[in-house]
Design an enzyme around this catalytic site. Structure first.
Site, PDB file in Angstrom:
ATOM      1  CD  GLU A  58      -3.225  -1.191   2.018  1.00  0.00           C
ATOM      2  OE1 GLU A  58      -3.254  -0.235   2.852  1.00  0.00           O
ATOM      3  OE2 GLU A  58      -3.962  -1.984   1.844  1.00  0.00           O
ATOM      4  CD  GLU A 103      -3.390  -6.063   2.855  1.00  0.00           C
ATOM      5  OE1 GLU A 103      -4.338  -5.420   3.451  1.00  0.00           O
ATOM      6  OE2 GLU A 103      -2.123  -5.907   2.791  1.00  0.00           O
TER       7      GLU A 103
HETATM    8  O1  AHR Z   1      -5.029  -6.098   6.774  1.00  0.00           O
HETATM    9  C1  AHR Z   1      -4.920  -5.357   7.649  1.00  0.00           C
HETATM   10  C2  AHR Z   1      -4.152  -3.927   6.830  1.00  0.00           C
HETATM   11  O2  AHR Z   1      -4.995  -3.283   5.890  1.00  0.00           O
HETATM   12  C3  AHR Z   1      -2.833  -4.052   6.292  1.00  0.00           C
HETATM   13  O3  AHR Z   1      -1.923  -3.967   7.323  1.00  0.00           O
HETATM   14  C4  AHR Z   1      -2.822  -3.085   5.145  1.00  0.00           C
HETATM   15  O4  AHR Z   1      -2.238  -3.404   3.958  1.00  0.00           O
HETATM   16  C5  AHR Z   1      -4.212  -2.899   4.795  1.00  0.00           C
HETATM   17  O5  AHR Z   1      -4.550  -1.512   4.935  1.00  0.00           O
END
Ligand code: AHR
Length: 530
Positions: A196, A334
């Site tokens: 991110e 994610e």
């Molecule tokens: O999964 C939790 C967080 O969500 C992670 O650390 C980040 O990459 C995302 O914003």
């Protein structure tokens, strides 16, 4: 009978009838045709140093009374092995952007103690570092996906880590690894360049990130498949800029002029990644609670989950322009449900998974299959004790979540070939939500076995489904269904699991058709054997 009472009784009878009236749907499975392979890595996981995702959830240490192998808890490994977890991403997340791998190698008692500044300033023992992660991956039989630190690290640090992990013991870096207990090089097939980077990974613009990626690429390319991170949901400009600046060795224009123009034929990205979370609605600040939510919350969660289809379609359309041969994969590194913070939760971002999470998982996995041409990996956030987990622990106890059951039910899809389907089903409509009631995916796996996954998004209504198998013959059929009376039905550490999938009774193929009732709010998998 008084008039008002009579009206009430008639209304009641009508509503009972309306409820009883079956909702009908038809599905044609073109079982003789085939589409792309469903990459097993779509069933991948994500582990971050956050809450009890690593410490307690996976790592208890060798001296623990909780049964473990070299400090990694055995109950969790057995559960994950059973559903064939294919790949695990580590050490974060935002934590990865603060992580220095040297803190996590060498004798454990000498490793520096730290503070997890990414997640609540919790103490970080560094007891679970590179060797422990690779041990976990090997015990489960999965593949490793490490995210290197871009925001507070350097290409040199990342390069040294990869040398340490993967070089032969005859080299300096490999010899150090061997002195730390591991002679044979580790296999690290996937390397994420940051996390991110528009946010916790350095607040970068897409152009700046793309240029950073190019630099990391030049030193990490020999080590494995590089994954450029992480378009945030519908940030299509991120994808556009990344591909424009980093897909090929030379930016557009320079290519023709370069004497090394031939190099430009080779894409410099193995995959690019996308992050997207489900909650109810689209407002990060107003999520629904994980339990005790309303039907409207349910519906808006389904709407948000369904958006994954649009996101992948639109990111893919951009990728198709730059990479029409589809050599670059999309990794949804994610994904998962992120509900309102529970103040009573035992650890950071701990959530109790309910039936809603199972339906979110089934719907999302079906969407990934629909895009198997491009989606080559996905990582559920997060594997243990954090957000939409597969397993939860409480001291020595472990339970599996409703989401775990979905991953278990869907095993037949891993590595199978998608089969085209056409579905005709009424919409699920409530205020502000208009979605197909059913989500369906079909694939042909080992020995020609057909796997069908059917998700009923409607929380109240069963659906009568007629499946046309287009004349394909099958010798037997069986199915399992996951559902419950309550939308927020959930497992408990001290009671039998109410969401354990049950066999679907009475499945029979007649005249090339299979008919069944798909229960309200359910995830179902049917297997037809040739
Ligand atoms: O999964 C939790 C967080 O969500 C992670 O650390 C980040 O990459 C995302 O914003």
């Amino acid at each position: 009978m008084k008039r008002s009472l009579l009206t009430f009784a008639v209304a009641l009878a009508f509503s009972a009838l309306a409820h009883a009236a079956p909702i009908n749907a038809t599905l044609v499975v073109e079982a003789s045709k085939s589409g792309p392979r469903i990459d097993p890595n779509i069933y991948g996981q994500f582990v971050e140093h956050l809450g009890r995702g690593v410490h307690e959830g996976l790592w208890v240490g060798e001296g623990s009374s909780i049964p473990n192998v070299r400090g990694i808890r055995s109950d969790v490994v057995a559960a994950l092995k059973r559903i064939k977890v294919p790949v695990i991403r580590w050490p974060g997340g935002c934590f990865a952007e603060l992580y220095h791998w040297r803190d996590g190698v060498g004798p454990r008692e000498q490793r520096p103690r730290g503070v997890n500044r990414a997640w609540g300033d919790e103490p970080e023992t560094n007891g679970f570092g590179s060797h422990e992660f690779m041990d976990l991956v090997e015990q489960i039989g999965a593949k490793a996906f490490v995210s290197v630190n871009l925001a507070s690290g350097s290409p040199a640090e990342a390069q040294a880590w990869l040398h340490y992990l993967t070089d032969p013991a005859s080299s300096g870096a490999g010899a150090e690894r061997a002195r730390n207990g591991r002679e044979k090089p580790f296999a690290v097939p996937y390397i994420g360049i940051g996390n991110e980077n528009w946010g916790c990974g350095g607040n970068m613009t897409p152009a700046y990130y793309a240029d950073q990626y190019r630099q990391y690429l030049s030193v990490l390319k020999p080590f494995g498949t590089l994954i450029a991170t992480d378009a945030n949901a519908d940030d299509y400009a991120w994808t556009e800029t990344l591909l424009q600046r980093a897909l090929f060795r030379h930016p557009p224009g320079a290519a023709q002029a370069s004497p090394l123009a031939w190099i430009n034929k080779e894409p410099q990205l193995g995959m690019m990644s996308l992050h997207f979370y489900t909650f109810s609605g689209n407002d990060w600040g107003r999520k629904s609670p994980a339990v005790g939510f309303t039907e409207q919350d349910w519906a808006t969660s389904m709407l948000r989950t369904h958006k994954m289809d649009e996101l992948i379609t639109r990111h893919t359309a951009i990728m198709d322009r730059y990479d029409p041969e589809r050599r670059v994969g999309l990794s949804v590194s994610e994904w998962g449900a992120w509900w309102e913070k529970d103040k009573a939760a035992p650890s950071n971002l701990f959530q109790v998974g309910t039936l809603r999470d199972a339906v979110v998982a089934g719907l999302t996995l079906n969407i990934f299959h629909d895009h198997a041409e491009r989606v080559q990996m996905a990582n559920l956030a997060q594997m243990v004790n954090v957000l939409q987990s597969l397993v939860l622990t409480r001291g020595p106890k472990m339970i599996v979540t409703p989401t775990y059951h979905v991953f278990d039910l869907y095993q037949g899809h891993q590595g199978a070939t998608r089969v085209p389907v056409s579905l005709s089903a009424p919409a699920y409509r409530v205020e502000g939500v208009d979605l197909p009631s059913l989500s369906v995916s079909a694939s042909r796996g080992e020995g020609g076995r057909l796997t069908l996954s059917l998700v009923n998004l409607r929380p109240q209504d069963p659906i009568r489904l007629v499946i046309d198998l287009q004349g394909q013959r099958f010798s037997s059929v069986q199915g399992r269904s996951l559902t419950a009376d309550r939308m927020d039905a959930r497992p408990d550490f001290d009671a039998p699991d109410p969401l354990q999938p049950r066999a679907i009774q009475g499945l029979q193929i007649e005249a090339g058709r299979l008919e069944l009732t798909v229960p309200a709010k359910s995830v179902n998998v049917i297997q037809l054997n040739p």
